[in-house]
Design a protein around this motif. Structure first.
Motif, mmCIF file in Angstrom:
data_model
loop_
_atom_site.group_PDB
_atom_site.id
_atom_site.type_symbol
_atom_site.label_atom_id
_atom_site.label_comp_id
_atom_site.label_asym_id
_atom_site.label_seq_id
_atom_site.Cartn_x
_atom_site.Cartn_y
_atom_site.Cartn_z
ATOM 1 N N GLY A 1 0.355 1.771 -3.749
ATOM 2 C CA GLY A 1 -1.077 1.952 -3.217
ATOM 3 C C GLY A 1 -2.235 0.778 -3.340
ATOM 4 O O GLY A 1 -1.928 -0.306 -3.774
ATOM 5 N N ARG A 2 -3.107 1.012 -2.821
ATOM 6 C CA ARG A 2 -4.282 0.196 -2.338
ATOM 7 C C ARG A 2 -4.956 -0.516 -3.599
ATOM 8 O O ARG A 2 -5.358 -1.574 -3.487
ATOM 9 C CB ARG A 2 -5.273 0.856 -1.436
ATOM 10 C CG ARG A 2 -6.228 -0.194 -0.585
ATOM 11 C CD ARG A 2 -6.655 0.490 0.320
ATOM 12 N NE ARG A 2 -7.784 -0.750 1.252
ATOM 13 C CZ ARG A 2 -7.263 -1.345 2.180
ATOM 14 N NH1 ARG A 2 -6.031 -1.153 2.508
ATOM 15 N NH2 ARG A 2 -7.861 -2.192 2.683
ATOM 16 N N GLU A 3 -4.674 0.193 -4.586
ATOM 17 C CA GLU A 3 -5.362 -0.235 -6.041
ATOM 18 C C GLU A 3 -4.723 -1.591 -6.335
ATOM 19 O O GLU A 3 -5.324 -2.263 -7.314
ATOM 20 C CB GLU A 3 -5.458 0.980 -7.077
ATOM 21 C CG GLU A 3 -4.034 1.346 -7.293
ATOM 22 C CD GLU A 3 -3.432 2.611 -6.520
ATOM 23 O OE1 GLU A 3 -2.580 3.276 -7.061
ATOM 24 O OE2 GLU A 3 -4.130 2.725 -5.369
ATOM 25 N N LEU A 4 -3.639 -1.749 -5.969
ATOM 26 C CA LEU A 4 -2.989 -3.014 -6.453
ATOM 27 C C LEU A 4 -3.473 -4.064 -5.479
ATOM 28 O O LEU A 4 -3.066 -5.311 -6.108
ATOM 29 C CB LEU A 4 -1.437 -2.910 -6.159
ATOM 30 C CG LEU A 4 -0.752 -2.203 -6.988
ATOM 31 C CD1 LEU A 4 0.892 -2.056 -6.516
ATOM 32 C CD2 LEU A 4 -0.837 -2.449 -8.367
ATOM 33 N N PHE A 5 -4.276 -4.077 -4.618
ATOM 34 C CA PHE A 5 -4.934 -5.196 -3.950
ATOM 35 C C PHE A 5 -5.802 -5.932 -4.756
ATOM 36 O O PHE A 5 -5.851 -7.249 -4.544
ATOM 37 C CB PHE A 5 -5.542 -4.598 -2.645
ATOM 38 C CG PHE A 5 -4.687 -4.197 -1.547
ATOM 39 C CD1 PHE A 5 -3.344 -4.097 -1.579
ATOM 40 C CD2 PHE A 5 -5.474 -3.948 -0.174
ATOM 41 C CE1 PHE A 5 -2.742 -3.718 -0.585
ATOM 42 C CE2 PHE A 5 -4.698 -3.529 0.775
ATOM 43 C CZ PHE A 5 -3.471 -3.381 0.589
ATOM 44 N N THR A 6 -6.290 -5.452 -5.876
ATOM 45 C CA THR A 6 -7.125 -6.160 -6.655
ATOM 46 C C THR A 6 -6.429 -7.411 -7.491
ATOM 47 O O THR A 6 -6.762 -8.152 -8.196
ATOM 48 C CB THR A 6 -7.907 -5.295 -7.792
ATOM 49 O OG1 THR A 6 -6.862 -4.648 -8.614
ATOM 50 C CG2 THR A 6 -8.661 -4.213 -7.219
ATOM 51 N N ARG A 7 -4.986 -7.085 -7.419
ATOM 52 C CA ARG A 7 -4.050 -7.858 -8.089
ATOM 53 C C ARG A 7 -3.249 -8.717 -7.267
ATOM 54 O O ARG A 7 -2.129 -9.376 -7.440
ATOM 55 C CB ARG A 7 -3.190 -7.279 -9.033
ATOM 56 C CG ARG A 7 -3.960 -6.648 -10.144
ATOM 57 C CD ARG A 7 -3.102 -5.812 -11.006
ATOM 58 N NE ARG A 7 -2.191 -6.873 -11.827
ATOM 59 C CZ ARG A 7 -1.122 -6.350 -12.647
ATOM 60 N NH1 ARG A 7 -0.943 -4.966 -12.826
ATOM 61 N NH2 ARG A 7 -0.321 -7.331 -13.314
ATOM 62 N N SER B 1 -11.584 -11.208 -9.184
ATOM 63 C CA SER B 1 -11.471 -10.263 -10.255
ATOM 64 C C SER B 1 -10.913 -10.976 -11.355
ATOM 65 O O SER B 1 -10.287 -12.067 -11.137
ATOM 66 C CB SER B 1 -10.379 -9.281 -9.732
ATOM 67 O OG SER B 1 -9.798 -8.604 -10.809
ATOM 68 N N GLU C 1 -8.483 -9.412 -13.215
ATOM 69 C CA GLU C 1 -7.475 -8.913 -13.123
ATOM 70 C C GLU C 1 -6.322 -10.169 -13.079
ATOM 71 O O GLU C 1 -6.358 -10.734 -12.062
ATOM 72 C CB GLU C 1 -6.925 -7.749 -12.630
ATOM 73 C CG GLU C 1 -7.838 -6.680 -13.043
ATOM 74 C CD GLU C 1 -7.353 -5.328 -12.166
ATOM 75 O OE1 GLU C 1 -6.154 -4.795 -12.580
ATOM 76 O OE2 GLU C 1 -8.130 -4.853 -11.124
ATOM 77 N N GLU D 1 -9.651 -10.343 -3.502
ATOM 78 C CA GLU D 1 -11.287 -9.962 -4.172
ATOM 79 C C GLU D 1 -11.417 -10.691 -5.286
ATOM 80 O O GLU D 1 -10.314 -10.789 -6.238
ATOM 81 C CB GLU D 1 -11.692 -8.610 -4.075
ATOM 82 C CG GLU D 1 -10.785 -7.724 -4.978
ATOM 83 C CD GLU D 1 -11.202 -6.257 -5.014
ATOM 84 O OE1 GLU D 1 -11.711 -5.976 -6.097
ATOM 85 O OE2 GLU D 1 -10.775 -5.783 -4.008
ATOM 86 N N GLU E 1 0.817 -1.141 0.036
ATOM 87 C CA GLU E 1 -0.091 -0.078 -0.015
ATOM 88 C C GLU E 1 0.902 1.196 -0.103
ATOM 89 O O GLU E 1 0.475 2.180 -0.746
ATOM 90 C CB GLU E 1 -0.801 -0.044 1.264
ATOM 91 C CG GLU E 1 -1.893 1.233 1.368
ATOM 92 C CD GLU E 1 -2.921 0.916 2.422
ATOM 93 O OE1 GLU E 1 -3.733 1.985 2.512
ATOM 94 O OE2 GLU E 1 -3.083 0.021 2.981
#
Length: 275
Positions: free
Chosen positions: A208-214, A263, A265, A261, A203
């Motif tokens: 950043g937290r947007e990488l959590f989807t991957r 996804s 991706e 999560e 993070e």
């Protein structure tokens, strides 16, 4: 497999992967030493040694929170002594504490390199050395360091050589200690994730937290560490393991369960691992 009654000393266990390993072992009734610096909650980073101790006890384990800076060798020795006296010994050391800065040589403040070297490489030696007298007395002792395979491709040096050096130092110590401690029956391994793990390091240091989807959750590393800790008599030792690799050896085939999560991706492969 069970870790019931085993005493596990985990550095940097107030959050992230260290915390997750602690909670996994606690389900068996293990004794967990939470050795970390954080004693009061940080506005951006959840978890303290005391909050994790409570979680461990709620999960069925016994907890001993110790505030510890792994750079202080005297404090490390005192913490190991306190842990051994409190629980009657130490069976497993997990070198989880880490520091990261991905600047290259041109931009990196030398003081930041010193910090990474002390927390990453040096602390593995200091903690392992301090734990050694107690591990020698265990019936199935382990040292696990969270460090990567020694991938010598230029790409892992050209961008952030200083960080790479300090993490590879941990892995080289793993190889060396495996041979050195063979006479004591101590299993020594390293463990690293194949994909990025949803932690504060991702993070705040890697995008950043947007990488959590991957990313995958820390649970995959906890399950992998659990498998290593339950291996017997140096049947698994001297290896620089990848989490997915060791779990496949244990018969795990469903890795979707570890995604942060659902996804479409593609998961992001972690540093030092070939895609």
């Amino acid at each position: 497999m069970s870790l019931k009654g085993k005493t596990i000393f985990i550095t940097g266990a107030s959050r992230g992967i260290g915390r997750e390993i602690a909670l996994r072992a606690a389900q068996d009734g293990a004794n967990i030493v939470i050795a970390a610096k954080t004693t009061t909650a940080h506005p951006k980073l959840g978890g303290t040694i005391h909050s994790v101790a409570k979680e461990i006890e709620e999960a069925g384990g016994q907890a001993l929170p110790i505030q510890l800076d792994v750079r202080d060798q005297d404090a490390v020795a005192a913490a190991m002594k306190q842990a051994a006296e409190h629980f009657g010994g130490i069976d497993i050391l997990i070198n989880n504490a880490g520091a990261i800065n991905l600047n290259g040589v041109e931009a990196l403040d030398p003081n930041r390199f010193d910090l990474m070297y002390q927390v990453n490489t040096r602390a593995v030696m200091v903690c392992s050395q301090a734990a050694l007298p107690y591990l020698k007395q265990s019936t199935n002792p382990h040292i696990i360091s969270l460090s990567p395979p020694l991938n010598m491709k230029e790409t892992w040096f050209g961008v952030h050589a200083p960080y790479t050096i300090t993490k590879y130092g941990m892995s080289m110590l793993t190889i060396g200690m495996n041979k050195e401690f063979e006479k004591y029956g101590i299993s020594v391994n390293a463990l690293w994730p194949r994909t990025i793990i949803a932690t504060a390091a991702i993070e705040f240091s890697l995008g950043g937290r947007e990488l959590f989807t991957r990313a995958r959750t820390p649970a995959i590393m906890a399950d992998a560490a659990y498998a290593i800790m339950n291996s017997q008599g140096r049947s698994l030792t001297g290896r620089l393991l990848i989490d997915e690799e060791i779990l496949r050896e244990q018969g795990v085939t469903d890795f979707e369960q570890y995604r942060v999560e659902a996804s479409d991706e593609e998961l992001m492969v972690d540093l030092f691992v070939d895609a």
